[in-house]
Enzyme design. Structure first.
Site, mmCIF file in Angstrom:
data_model
loop_
_atom_site.group_PDB
_atom_site.id
_atom_site.type_symbol
_atom_site.label_atom_id
_atom_site.label_comp_id
_atom_site.label_asym_id
_atom_site.label_seq_id
_atom_site.Cartn_x
_atom_site.Cartn_y
_atom_site.Cartn_z
ATOM 1 N N GLU A 191 0.828 -1.207 0.000
ATOM 2 C CA GLU A 191 0.000 0.000 0.000
ATOM 3 C C GLU A 191 0.860 1.255 0.000
ATOM 4 O O GLU A 191 0.583 2.212 -0.709
ATOM 5 C CB GLU A 191 -0.932 -0.009 1.213
ATOM 6 C CG GLU A 191 -1.864 1.176 1.326
ATOM 7 C CD GLU A 191 -3.011 1.162 0.329
ATOM 8 O OE1 GLU A 191 -3.811 2.108 0.354
ATOM 9 O OE2 GLU A 191 -3.110 0.220 -0.481
ATOM 10 N N THR A 211 -11.463 7.149 -13.970
ATOM 11 C CA THR A 211 -10.510 6.684 -12.959
ATOM 12 C C THR A 211 -10.894 5.333 -12.384
ATOM 13 O O THR A 211 -10.073 4.676 -11.740
ATOM 14 C CB THR A 211 -10.348 7.732 -11.845
ATOM 15 O OG1 THR A 211 -9.164 7.468 -11.089
ATOM 16 C CG2 THR A 211 -11.568 7.755 -10.927
#
Length: 524
Positions: free
Chosen positions: A373, A512
């Site tokens: 992440e 997106t």
């Protein structure tokens, strides 16, 4: 505008076709065995969702249940529709088409708020994309033609409900909403990405319906980002902005930023709006060029242990750089490449390839072959004694020496994010180089082996740098359908009208959430 009127309105603006400054010819080779494997994974995830969670938002694959985290309107179903369409998955397409007219957007299930941003990119984007695809090149998949019109009906219903967000003195919307009745919560600021990632979907809805209101609402909000004020706070580097804007005044309230979460898709949409319509959105292109030039000049960074890698730093307190980044930010290479292709600028393409290479290393250096992440590094051009440029923790010194990054404590998770495969996709479409297909395939295999939950679906993992990925999280995010599965498929797939084209003859641009939206004025 009443439904009968807008159904016969414009199916796109009358913009001229995109001019090609320096078009290139690239040869692509498809990999049918790989596309079949990705489609099997998609169907497995869909069947788990459809069995245990539909029509709720997300599957919880460990508990064989569901979560309503995006209004309870079936986020996974709407997010999956464009991917199933691209795959030619007729059964799934028609299961979702049968459901869409039944969604009641006037009612919602939520715990804290409904997000204008998330609802726009997932639901509104998914609906207008599905309409573009299923009223056009994929119409042969549709069993009930009346269901195609209902897609646009539902998009209009949803946008009309969301429009109250923009009812402010400036026109800058509130992002967080209560529902039934729809009303803004008491936020005083909104974010760069949550304002700047509405304009493609809302403009497309106007172009489809002939009702200019949707475009005008989103473009007025965007205008504060195209001319950011006050300059000393809003724009620490030319074209690179802070991340929070006062709703009442339209002024920026801080100078913190980067290409990661909270800011990322604002930059993404600048060039995508220009690609969508070069005649209307030249100013968006200019702002994107300014941001790209500043990114290359001011925030490009190379790790001390691996100066061959290139990452983009963030910044805090105006121009103090922060040498860390996110999986979320790894879309950046693909966006540089897309802009370089669109503008005929090879330097942007080449720099984008450097960023793709760097994010590739965040995958291949971990125990699972999946990137974390968040990752950090020490910049090789700044003093090692600088307070913002400290080295790795002792426990990760060896890993940093090899990998060029380390993973901060608590940040090793992977929650089914798509951005690295997304950038591989753009690199492949720019070059035709099969190594990017191989990288996409390796990433898919790693996700398929590490994140699978039997024959139910997929789950995020707690630690990409331990064998097996550590603990699994009990959620299959809706964007796994929209993005991970789509990019993993497209990078191996044959030519189609929705594929990004290096010769600048694009007919679709991806929002997106990876929903393909038809470019204004295109014929396909």
């Amino acid at each position: 505008m009443v439904a009968s009127a807008w159904r016969i309105a414009l199916l796109g603006a009358v913009a001229p076709a995109l001019a090609a400054p320096t078009a290139r010819a690239v040869t692509y080779t498809s990999q049918p065995d790989r596309t079949a494997a990705v489609q099997e994974a998609f169907d497995r995830a869909w069947n788990g969702y459809y069995t245990y969670a539909f029509p709720h938002d997300s599957l919880t694959p460990l508990s064989l249940s569901f979560e309503d985290d995006f209004g309870g309107w079936g986020a996974s179903a709407v997010d999956a529709l464009s991917t199933a369409t691209i795959m030619g998955d007729k059964k799934v397409v028609n299961q979702i088409l049968d459901y869409i007219p039944k969604i009641d957007f006037t009612k919602a299930n939520y715990t804290s708020s409904i997000s204008l941003f998330e609802t726009t990119i997932r639901y509104l984007g998914g609906l207008v994309s599905a309409y573009d695809l299923l009223s056009g090149p994929a119409n042969d998949l549709v069993e009930n033609q009346d269901s195609v019109a209902s897609i646009l009906d539902q998009a209009v219903t949803l946008a009309d409900l969301l429009s109250v967000s923009f009812d402010t003195a400036t026109g800058i919307p509130h992002n967080n909403l209560d529902w039934a009745p729809v009303r803004p919560q008491s936020d005083t600021t909104n974010g760069l990405a949550t304002i700047g990632t509405l304009v493609l979907e809302w403009t497309r809805l106007s172009d489809l319906t002939g009702n200019r209101t949707y475009a005008e609402l989103s473009q007025k909000a965007e205008s504060y980002l195209l001319n950011p004020q006050p300059k000393d706070i809003a724009e620490p580097f030319p074209g690179l902005l802070g991340n929070a804007i006062d709703i009442a005044t339209g002024k920026f309230v801080n100078s913190n930023g980067g290409w990661g979460g909270g800011t990322d898709s604002f930059y993404e949409y600048l060039i995508k709006m220009y690609l969508y319509d070069t005649s209307r959105f030249g100013s968006y292109k200019d702002r994107w060029v300014a941001a790209i030039d500043s990114s290359i000049k001011y925030i490009a960074s190379h790790p001390t242990s691996r100066p061959d890698l290139t990452f983009l730093a963030g910044w805090q307190n105006s121009t103090t750089l922060s040498y860390s980044s996110q999986h979320l930010a790894c879309f950046d290479g693909g966006n540089f490449i897309l802009g370089g292709l669109t503008l005929g600028n090879q330097d942007y393409v080449d720099f984008g390839i450097e960023l793709v290479d760097g994010c590739h290393d965040t995958y291949i250096q971990t125990a699972t072959g999946i990137g974390p992440e968040i990752f950090a590094w020490q910049d090789n051009a700044v003093s090692a004694n600088a307070s913002n440029n400290q080295g790795p923790p002792a426990a990760q010194a060896d890993f940093y020496a090899q990998a060029g990054f380390w993973i901060p404590d608590g940040d090793a998770q992977y929650i089914l994010r798509p951005e690295v495969i997304e950038s591989y996709y753009y690199a492949w479409r720019a070059t035709g180089d099969s190594k990017y297909q191989d990288w996409g395939w390796d990433a898919f295999l790693a996700i398929n082996s590490t994140c699978s939950v039997g024959d139910v679906g997929f789950a995020g993992i707690s630690d990409v740098n331990v064998a097996g990925g550590g603990t699994k999280y009990d959620e299959q995010e809706s964007f796994f359908f929209a993005e991970v599965m789509k990019y993993a498929y497209l990078i191996q797939a044959p030519e189609a009208v929705w594929q990004v084209s290096a010769d600048q003859q694009n007919t679709y641009v991806f929002n997106t959430e990876a929903h393909p939206v038809k470019i204004a004025g295109s014929a396909a």
